[in-house]
Structure formats: structure tokens, C-alpha cells
Write a protein that holds these residues in place. Sequence first.
Motif, PDB file in Angstrom:
ATOM      1  N   PHE A 194       0.845  -1.199   0.000  1.00  0.00           N
ATOM      2  CA  PHE A 194       0.000   0.000   0.000  1.00  0.00           C
ATOM      3  C   PHE A 194       0.877   1.245   0.000  1.00  0.00           C
ATOM      4  O   PHE A 194       1.807   1.385   0.800  1.00  0.00           O
ATOM      5  N   VAL A 195       0.579   2.146  -0.928  1.00  0.00           N
ATOM      6  CA  VAL A 195       1.275   3.423  -1.044  1.00  0.00           C
ATOM      7  C   VAL A 195       0.226   4.529  -1.070  1.00  0.00           C
ATOM      8  O   VAL A 195      -0.706   4.483  -1.869  1.00  0.00           O
ATOM      9  N   ALA A 196       0.370   5.504  -0.180  1.00  0.00           N
ATOM     10  CA  ALA A 196      -0.601   6.589  -0.091  1.00  0.00           C
ATOM     11  C   ALA A 196      -0.506   7.506  -1.304  1.00  0.00           C
ATOM     12  O   ALA A 196       0.519   7.580  -1.988  1.00  0.00           O
ATOM     13  N   ASP A 197      -1.594   8.233  -1.560  1.00  0.00           N
ATOM     14  CA  ASP A 197      -1.601   9.186  -2.671  1.00  0.00           C
ATOM     15  C   ASP A 197      -0.468  10.206  -2.543  1.00  0.00           C
ATOM     16  O   ASP A 197       0.095  10.657  -3.546  1.00  0.00           O
ATOM     17  N   ALA A 198      -0.133  10.566  -1.315  1.00  0.00           N
ATOM     18  CA  ALA A 198       0.935  11.545  -1.094  1.00  0.00           C
ATOM     19  C   ALA A 198       2.295  11.035  -1.524  1.00  0.00           C
ATOM     20  O   ALA A 198       3.239  11.821  -1.674  1.00  0.00           O
ATOM     21  N   ASP A 199       2.415   9.720  -1.738  1.00  0.00           N
ATOM     22  CA  ASP A 199       3.690   9.138  -2.133  1.00  0.00           C
ATOM     23  C   ASP A 199       3.775   8.820  -3.617  1.00  0.00           C
ATOM     24  O   ASP A 199       4.680   8.110  -4.059  1.00  0.00           O
ATOM     25  N   VAL A 200       2.835   9.338  -4.400  1.00  0.00           N
ATOM     26  CA  VAL A 200       3.010   9.314  -5.850  1.00  0.00           C
ATOM     27  C   VAL A 200       4.084  10.340  -6.201  1.00  0.00           C
ATOM     28  O   VAL A 200       4.032  11.488  -5.758  1.00  0.00           O
ATOM     29  N   LEU A 201       5.075   9.924  -6.958  1.00  0.00           N
ATOM     30  CA  LEU A 201       6.151  10.833  -7.351  1.00  0.00           C
ATOM     31  C   LEU A 201       5.745  11.528  -8.651  1.00  0.00           C
ATOM     32  O   LEU A 201       5.609  10.878  -9.691  1.00  0.00           O
ATOM     33  N   GLY A 202       5.546  12.832  -8.567  1.00  0.00           N
ATOM     34  CA  GLY A 202       5.099  13.567  -9.742  1.00  0.00           C
ATOM     35  C   GLY A 202       3.638  13.296 -10.030  1.00  0.00           C
ATOM     36  O   GLY A 202       2.808  13.246  -9.124  1.00  0.00           O
ATOM     37  N   GLU A 203       3.328  13.090 -11.303  1.00  0.00           N
ATOM     38  CA  GLU A 203       1.949  12.882 -11.729  1.00  0.00           C
ATOM     39  C   GLU A 203       1.715  11.431 -12.128  1.00  0.00           C
ATOM     40  O   GLU A 203       2.604  10.758 -12.646  1.00  0.00           O
ATOM     41  N   VAL A 204       0.506  10.969 -11.890  1.00  0.00           N
ATOM     42  CA  VAL A 204       0.110   9.629 -12.312  1.00  0.00           C
ATOM     43  C   VAL A 204       0.192   9.545 -13.846  1.00  0.00           C
ATOM     44  O   VAL A 204      -0.235  10.462 -14.552  1.00  0.00           O
ATOM     45  N   GLY A 205       0.757   8.452 -14.334  1.00  0.00           N
ATOM     46  CA  GLY A 205       0.839   8.232 -15.774  1.00  0.00           C
ATOM     47  C   GLY A 205       2.051   8.819 -16.447  1.00  0.00           C
ATOM     48  O   GLY A 205       2.232   8.658 -17.653  1.00  0.00           O
ATOM     49  N   GLN A 206       2.913   9.488 -15.681  1.00  0.00           N
ATOM     50  CA  GLN A 206       4.082  10.159 -16.273  1.00  0.00           C
ATOM     51  C   GLN A 206       5.401   9.451 -15.960  1.00  0.00           C
ATOM     52  O   GLN A 206       6.475  10.016 -16.137  1.00  0.00           O
ATOM     53  N   GLY A 207       5.312   8.201 -15.533  1.00  0.00           N
ATOM     54  CA  GLY A 207       6.510   7.493 -15.090  1.00  0.00           C
ATOM     55  C   GLY A 207       7.573   7.337 -16.165  1.00  0.00           C
ATOM     56  O   GLY A 207       8.763   7.498 -15.890  1.00  0.00           O
ATOM     57  N   LEU A 208       7.174   7.026 -17.387  1.00  0.00           N
ATOM     58  CA  LEU A 208       8.164   6.841 -18.440  1.00  0.00           C
ATOM     59  C   LEU A 208       8.862   8.155 -18.785  1.00  0.00           C
ATOM     60  O   LEU A 208      10.065   8.176 -19.076  1.00  0.00           O
ATOM     61  N   ARG A 209       8.124   9.250 -18.743  1.00  0.00           N
ATOM     62  CA  ARG A 209       8.741  10.549 -19.003  1.00  0.00           C
ATOM     63  C   ARG A 209       9.744  10.883 -17.903  1.00  0.00           C
ATOM     64  O   ARG A 209      10.850  11.374 -18.176  1.00  0.00           O
TER      65      ARG A 209
END
Length: 384
Positions: free
Chosen positions: A217-232
Motif C-alpha cells: 500500500f502506497v498513499a496518494d501523497a507518495d506518488v512521485l510527480g503525476e500519475v501516468g508520467q513514469g516513463l517521461r
Amino acid sequence: MTESVDALVERTSAFVRGRVIPLEQDPRWGGHGPSPELVEELRSAAGAADLVAPHLARSGRAALSMRDTARLFRAAGYSPLGPVALNIAAPDEGNMHLLERVANDAQKAERLVPLARGEARSVFLMTEPDNGAGSDPSLLKTRAERAPGGWRISGRKWLITGATGARFAIIMAATEAGATMFLSEMNRDEIVIERVLDTLDSALPGGHAVISLNGLFVADADVLGEVGQGLRYAQIRLAPARLTHCMRWTGAAQRAHDIAARYACERMAFGKPLIDHEGVGFMLADNLIDLKTAELLTDWCAEILDAGARGSQESSMAKVAVSEALYRVADRCVQILGGLGVTRDTIVERVFRELRAFRIYDGPSEVHRWSIANKIKRDIAAQR
């Protein structure tokens, strides 16, 4: 090249030669990298010399340019333990770069600050076994599913450098919106280090591990940057990371050459020093050519990144040419040293192994060549 940078490079070189190289025969440097105790001793010495992450901004001085960073990292890389001591080794150095550019203020305070101080280590969880993501990130199998207040991540990763003893992880996982990066502490029950692989290289703390993510489980606050932008974001990290590898290992290859050159001048065979035999002397000459090629290509790409360009193709070109040139240097050094070259009585054998691995990690040469060829094809098509 300011005097302050010159002085920093000189201090780094003196520190590596005086404090780090004497520890290369320490039994705490094993097959899975230097032990936590040895890392602590190295970092403590670097801290006393004010050389922990010296490329980063600090009071009274801006962060070094990539061009100046290249000089510093080459000096640190003169020993494979030098980058570990200065806290500029992979994966932490690349993760610092990524966090600096993508993390929010709270994430920087929690993750980046202790990482930059050398008080914590980190990992980057992207590569996967079982026909998952590697050089082709579109094969990403690790999934992050929405959960109340956050996400649940499941999957397997492997060849994860530094996992043993790391404090936190940057995790790449697929979501409905696309690949996304997440932050997590490593001391979670849902993160299982299955095993540490026995690999050719052994310079980095924690080795290379196989890891299971079991409904983490990872909280929303621990998303790095924006959702869907991982490859960028991965591209933000990868181009500079390829280049800093080139910087560090150029220093190590220079060390191997220096050892081989001294040996060739002192070792007698058939009535004269080895260097006077053209078969040996020409190998040393080729070493200097390859070392200078590596330095110039790295500096060229560094200046492109300093100008604000992404440098994707340029860093691919540099990574291929430098990794292969440095491997040739190390291979020649082993050959010049003869029987001594295959022993661990010198650092050359270890540098040889590390540089063989370098031709694969951060993208094997073949993948970079394929990427460059695709760019050539696109450019020609655009001209029609």
C-alpha cells in the motif's frame, strides 16, 4: 573551469588516493559490495573532508554543471569505492537527480535531504524478471491498483541495485493511466527481498536483488510527480545517469591504465622493459586514445545537458562508445599484467569485471544502437 572547481577536484583526488584506496583490500568489501560498516567508515571520512555529494548546491556555491561534475566524478572514480565514499554512486546519485526535479517539497524534505547527506540509501525498482520490463519499458508487469487513500502495488523486480540496507524505494508500476512512480519505505512487510544475485560486478553496496511487491500500500501523497508520467520521468533520470556512469568509470579505467603502464616500464622481458615491445607499448598507446575519446564524448554530452536539452540520443551515443572504449582499456591492462592481471593483487581485475557489466546496465549497447538507428530513420522520413 573556476579555481573553486579546480580546488574541489584536487581535494577529491587527494582524498581518494589517501583515504579510499588503502581500504580496497579491506575484507569488508565482498561479492555483494562494501558492507554497511565499510560504507559508514567511507562516508564518515568523506564527511570529515566536506566531500559528501560535493556536486550538489550548498551554502555559498551553486550546484556544479554537468561539465564540472564530469571532472569531479572522474577524480572520485579513480577507486571503485570513491563514488561510494562521496555518495555519488548509483543508484543514489540518479535518484537524487530525479527527486530534485520531480518530487514536491514534502517529498524532498523526507527523502532527498537524508539521501543527499549520505544518511540513507535508496533503490530504483524498474527492471523485472519473467519477461517483464527491462530495456523495453512497455513490458512493465508490476501493477498499481487504486485503493482507498492510495494504491496497492504487486509484482516482481530484479537486478535492483542496493536493495539490502536501503531506506526507501522509487517504484515504477503500471496503472490505468500509464506507468507511474511511487515512493515507499523499504522496511515494509509487503516488500520481500527474495535473494541477492551473484553478479560479475561488486562495487555497489547492497548488491543486486530480486524483490517481490506483495500488495504494497502506497498513499496518494507518495506518488512521485503525476500519475501516468513514469516513463517521461524515467528519461529525466536516465540520460544524466548514463553519463555519470561514464564519468565514474573513466576514472577507474585511468587507474587500471596507470597500474599497467608502471608495470610495463618496470617489468623486464627478453632483455628490455615490456613497454619497449611494440605489442605492449601499442596497447598502452591505444589506451590513451580510448581514455581521451571517453573523456571528450562525456564532456560533449555534458555540455548538451547543461544547455537544457534532453540529450537522449547523445547520451546513448556516449554510453555505447564510452563503455566499450573503457572495457577495451581494462582488457588490455589485464593482458599487459599477464598472470598478475587475473589476480586480485591489483584493482585491475575488479575494474575489468565492473566495466564488463557497464556494457549492459543502463541499456546494453545493442539497444542504444537500435534507438540511434530509429532516430536516423525518423530523420530521413521527415526530410521526404
